[in-house]
Design an enzyme around this catalytic site. Structure first.
Site, short mmCIF file in Angstrom:
data_model
loop_
_atom_site.label_atom_id
_atom_site.label_comp_id
_atom_site.label_asym_id
_atom_site.label_seq_id
_atom_site.Cartn_x
_atom_site.Cartn_y
_atom_site.Cartn_z
N ASN A 85 30.86 6.30 61.96
CA ASN A 85 31.99 7.07 61.43
C ASN A 85 32.96 7.50 62.53
OD1 ASN A 85 29.62 8.31 59.20
ND2 ASN A 85 31.42 7.21 58.49
N LYS A 96 36.21 -0.68 50.25
CA LYS A 96 36.01 0.41 49.30
C LYS A 96 37.15 0.39 48.28
CE LYS A 96 33.49 3.87 52.02
NZ LYS A 96 33.05 3.12 53.20
N LYS A 136 22.89 6.28 59.49
CA LYS A 136 23.99 7.04 60.07
C LYS A 136 23.65 7.40 61.51
CE LYS A 136 26.95 7.65 56.58
NZ LYS A 136 28.38 7.31 56.66
N ASP A 176 26.14 3.13 61.08
CA ASP A 176 27.48 3.62 60.78
C ASP A 176 27.73 4.85 61.63
OD1 ASP A 176 29.89 4.40 59.76
OD2 ASP A 176 29.21 4.67 57.70
N LYS A 224 20.99 1.08 55.91
CA LYS A 224 22.08 1.58 56.75
C LYS A 224 21.68 2.94 57.29
CE LYS A 224 26.28 3.08 55.29
NZ LYS A 224 27.71 3.00 54.87
N GLU A 257 29.33 -0.06 61.75
CA GLU A 257 30.58 0.36 61.13
C GLU A 257 31.26 1.42 61.99
OE1 GLU A 257 30.29 1.62 57.06
OE2 GLU A 257 28.61 0.27 56.68
N ASP A 274 36.02 0.20 58.64
CA ASP A 274 35.85 0.88 57.36
C ASP A 274 37.02 1.83 57.15
OD1 ASP A 274 35.01 2.16 55.08
OD2 ASP A 274 33.12 2.88 55.88
N ASN A 299 22.18 -2.10 49.81
CA ASN A 299 21.43 -1.47 50.88
C ASN A 299 21.07 -0.04 50.52
OD1 ASN A 299 24.55 -1.16 52.00
ND2 ASN A 299 23.32 0.66 52.39
N ALA A 300 20.03 0.45 51.12
CA ALA A 300 19.70 1.87 51.05
C ALA A 300 20.29 2.55 52.28
CB ALA A 300 18.19 2.08 51.01
#
Length: 355
Positions: free
Chosen positions: A191, A262, A160, A189, A158, A215, A238, A131-132
């Site tokens: 976070n 990861k 943010k 995502d 993806k 995510e 994640d 993915n970019a």
């Protein structure tokens, strides 16, 4: 005979542009390369902790790997069980463990003449979809980034979210979807930016943009599972899952659909492929990603993704975010990354590292 040789090298990789997340800005990546040699072959691993994410820092990783180097100086065979015992000892330092695990796996694969992916799976893929990532804060800029990624052949993006107000994220996602059309897979995502109630409400608002998953909508496995049980969008763990045991606990809730794997955060390619297989046992999806690692770390993650057997975009296209790197980035074309078919991870570091 003499023992195995080791080397520990420090580097700094500045980003082309600051990456803004709900946990703050990332301006550069500080890391370590760790090598193990048997006199003929050299295997490479990387330790690149990410402040705010990793449980250890670069200094504790360096100290742990220095201790490992002393222990390896009296070991002659890369298949000696003492190497596996050293991995067990490094469980409290997962980033250092990732460097040791990676170096061991690379060395053993080079000695066998197989790619690392081929030592992890009987049928690894030769390319991996990736993915970019688009992270611009204004709707216009993020739409431009998304359109450029689509023009480059990416089929998954993806975005943010969680840094700006919800209304701004709605505008940003609307702009992205408008710029790339309905066929592009969109992931978001956060976070850990929201609490449970806010996450449920925001994801309900964003569902109209056909988001495949979010995510870390909030922090902590139990809280993410609580969001997943009520969310209009599937959720992924994640940074809240810092070990394979954490991943197992998250999957056992039954409301987490995706696991972000990861290798750097979990402790190396051996634990990463274990996490991938665990997700499959629960009927969940694993997505292998980089932590904006250097080229050695990305190479390890690429081989794990190739061994996963999952034809879904992984988060490995991070090398272009760096101004400089420790080695050659993987070759890519039209949103797919090519897996080296040479022995080991297929690359070696540059002779001079950025600092």
């Amino acid at each position: 005979m003499t023992g195995l040789t080791t080397d520990l090298l420090r580097f700094r990789l500045p980003l082309r542009e600051a990456l803004t997340t709900a946990r703050g800005e990332v301006l550069h990546r500080d890391g370590l390369l760790f090598s193990i040699g048997d006199g003929t072959h050299v295997g490479w691993g990387e330790a690149t902790p990410l402040p705010g994410w990793s449980v250890s820092d670069i200094d504790s990783s360096a100290a742990a790997l220095a201790t490992v180097s002393v222990a390896l100086s009296v070991v002659e065979d890369p298949d000696d069980p003492r190497l596996d015992h050293l991995l067990d000892d490094l469980e409290p330092e997962p980033t250092a463990r990732a460097a040791l695990s990676g170096a061991i796996a690379d060395l053993r694969a080079r000695r066998s003449g197989l790619s690392l992916a081929a030592t992890l799976s009987v049928a690894p893929t030769s390319t991996v979809a990736v993915n970019a990532m688009v992270s611009a804060m204004s709707p216009g800029d993020v739409a431009e980034q998304a359109a450029a990624a689509a023009a480059d052949g990416y089929r998954t993006l993806k975005v943010k979210v969680g840094v700006a107000e919800t209304a701004v994220d709605i505008e940003r996602l609307s702009a992205v979807r408008g710029s790339v059309g309905p066929a592009m897979e969109l992931r978001i995502d956060a976070n850990g930016a929201w609490d449970v109630e806010t996450a449920v409400a925001v994801l309900d608002d964003l569902a109209e943009f056909d988001i495949s998953f979010c995510e870390e909508p909030t922090e902590g496995i139990e809280a993410i599972a609580a969001v997943g049980a009520r969310s209009a969008i599937p959720v992924a763990i994640d940074e809240s899952a810092r070990s394979v045991d954490h991943i197992a606990a998250g999957l056992a809730t039954g409301s987490i659909d995706v696991v972000i794997v990861k290798p750097q955060a979990l402790g190396g390619p051996d634990l990463a492929i274990r996490a991938v297989r665990l997700a499959a046992e629960f009927g969940a999806t694993a997505v292998v990603t980089s932590m904006i690692d250097g080229a050695i770390g990305v190479a390890h993650a690429l081989h794990v993704a190739a061994a996963s057997g999952l034809d879904r975009a992984h988060g490995l296209a991070t090398s272009t975010m760096l101004k400089s790197d420790v080695g050659p980035a993987p070759e890519m074309d039209a949103g797919r990354m090519f897996v080296p078919d040479t022995a080991g991870i297929g690359i070696d570091p540059f002779e001079t590292l950025p600092n």
